[in-house]
Design a protein around this motif. Structure first.
Motif, PDB file in Angstrom:
ATOM      1  N   ARG A  75     -69.891 -59.719  90.334  1.00  0.00           N
ATOM      2  CA  ARG A  75     -70.530 -58.627  89.594  1.00  0.00           C
ATOM      3  C   ARG A  75     -70.711 -57.394  90.481  1.00  0.00           C
ATOM      4  O   ARG A  75     -70.482 -56.266  90.037  1.00  0.00           O
ATOM      5  N   ARG A  77     -68.840 -56.712  93.033  1.00  0.00           N
ATOM      6  CA  ARG A  77     -67.484 -56.205  93.275  1.00  0.00           C
ATOM      7  C   ARG A  77     -67.032 -55.280  92.146  1.00  0.00           C
ATOM      8  O   ARG A  77     -66.523 -54.182  92.400  1.00  0.00           O
ATOM      9  N   SER A  78     -67.233 -55.690  90.905  1.00  0.00           N
ATOM     10  CA  SER A  78     -66.822 -54.852  89.782  1.00  0.00           C
ATOM     11  C   SER A  78     -67.617 -53.560  89.751  1.00  0.00           C
ATOM     12  O   SER A  78     -67.062 -52.472  89.518  1.00  0.00           O
ATOM     13  N   GLU A  82     -65.214 -50.375  90.523  1.00  0.00           N
ATOM     14  CA  GLU A  82     -64.850 -49.674  89.288  1.00  0.00           C
ATOM     15  C   GLU A  82     -65.661 -48.403  89.061  1.00  0.00           C
ATOM     16  O   GLU A  82     -65.309 -47.592  88.202  1.00  0.00           O
ATOM     17  N   THR A 130     -67.297 -57.975  84.174  1.00  0.00           N
ATOM     18  CA  THR A 130     -66.262 -58.360  85.144  1.00  0.00           C
ATOM     19  C   THR A 130     -65.028 -58.859  84.402  1.00  0.00           C
ATOM     20  O   THR A 130     -65.086 -59.162  83.201  1.00  0.00           O
ATOM     21  N   PRO A 131     -63.885 -58.975  85.082  1.00  0.00           N
ATOM     22  CA  PRO A 131     -62.678 -59.498  84.424  1.00  0.00           C
ATOM     23  C   PRO A 131     -62.868 -60.891  83.827  1.00  0.00           C
ATOM     24  O   PRO A 131     -62.136 -61.271  82.901  1.00  0.00           O
ATOM     25  N   SER A 211     -60.850 -62.115  96.824  1.00  0.00           N
ATOM     26  CA  SER A 211     -60.316 -61.187  95.825  1.00  0.00           C
ATOM     27  C   SER A 211     -59.356 -60.216  96.497  1.00  0.00           C
ATOM     28  O   SER A 211     -59.554 -59.842  97.659  1.00  0.00           O
TER      29      SER A 211
END
Length: 306
Positions: A75, A77-78, A82, A130-131, A211
């Motif tokens: 979470r 990371r996104s 982004e 997230t993805p 990742s």
């Protein structure tokens, strides 16, 4: 503690200029840490924090290590990747992050509170999924606690490993000193001791994952023009020094394989550079300016016993 070192005039000017440039984002005015006269920071001049954050080598290493651990949490990371300019403008993004850290530690309390409030307002606009479908908000206290904890871990671990070891009591003091700032950022459960930090790491570790984003971040840190071209090999070395701080049990989990290991003699070289940086007197640094604001000598933090 070794006596402060003043370099030959030309070299001193060059180092001062580089240090100032690293904390100067494009399009923003320089911050004067000498003002307002006499106003305390969130931590005091005799704090462990004022010692740790004045070393530019360990600060860079610790900051990279912290971001690696942040990006391991899906979470976070996104939210970071982004909604920030890390990809498109990594140099300015790092400068803004570094300046925010300096303001948090050395800035007058009113200036630090104003800056942190601005960060909170910006984070209010950051949310998403997230993805894999996990919802996130940048101002989620749980995620803020992880971000703050990774920063505390990175900066303290880099200083302890590469500059000088600190006793357990001082490490606990460092964590406790960060709590007022953490609360202003909205992190209510940031570790206030080594024991609390280990407990949080144990709780979050199962959620961490490797990742391609982490690899992209490391490549940016290796190649971004953060320092003059002649110093780029040192920059790449310090990135590996940061990876060496990631706990052994987490490195395979984050896909940080042997290619990132420090080679023979490199840890000793990093330690020499960090210890040299700790001795160099930079009167233009936020640490020195903050000392002047508090009616102390610019080299106060260099003096024996500090």
């Amino acid at each position: 503690m070794p006596r402060p070192l003043t370099l030959p005039l030309g070299l001193q000017s060059l180092v001062e200029r580089i240090a100032t440039t690293v904390l100067q984002p494009s399009g923003s005015s320089a911050v004067d840490f000498t003002r307002p006269t006499g106003e305390p920071a969130l931590a005091g001049p005799d704090s462990i924090s004022w010692q740790v954050f004045r070393n530019p080598v360990s600060l860079f290493i610790g900051g990279v290590a912290a971001v690696i651990l942040e990006l391991g949490e899906p979470r976070v990371r996104s939210g970071v990747w982004e909604h920030s300019s890390f990809r498109t403008d990594p140099v300015d993004r790092l400068k803004r992050t570094g300046l925010a850290a300096m303001l948090t530690v050395y800035g007058a309390r009113s200036e630090a509170e104003k800056m942190i409030a601005g960060v909170r307002r910006a984070h209010d606009r950051v949310s998403g999924v997230t993805p894999t479908g996990q919802a996130y908000r940048a101002n989620d206290p749980e995620l803020l606690s992880w971000v703050q904890a990774t920063a505390q871990f990175g900066f303290l671990e880099a200083y302890t490993r590469y500059v000088r070891p600190l006793p357990r009591a001082d490490r606990d003091r460092f964590h406790a000193e960060g709590r007022p700032a953490a609360l202003l950022y909205g992190s209510v459960d940031t570790p206030a001791s080594e024991a609390e930090l280990r407990s949080l790491f144990a709780a979050v570790a199962p959620r961490l994952e490797g990742s391609p984003v982490i690899m992209e971040f490391l490549e940016l840190m290796r190649t971004a023009p953060l320092v003059p071209a002649a110093l780029r090999p040192v920059q790449r070395l310090l990135v590996r020094g940061a990876i060496a701080l990631v706990p052994d049990g987490l490195r395979p989990q984050l896909d940080l394989g042997a290619r990132w290991n420090l080679r023979f003699g490199e840890e000793a070289l990093i330690r020499s550079l960090a210890r040299l940086a700790d001795r160099i007197r930079l009167d233009s640094s936020p640490a020195a300016q903050a000392c002047v604001r508090m009616a102390l000598a610019p080299d106060y933090l260099h003096r024996a016993g500090r």
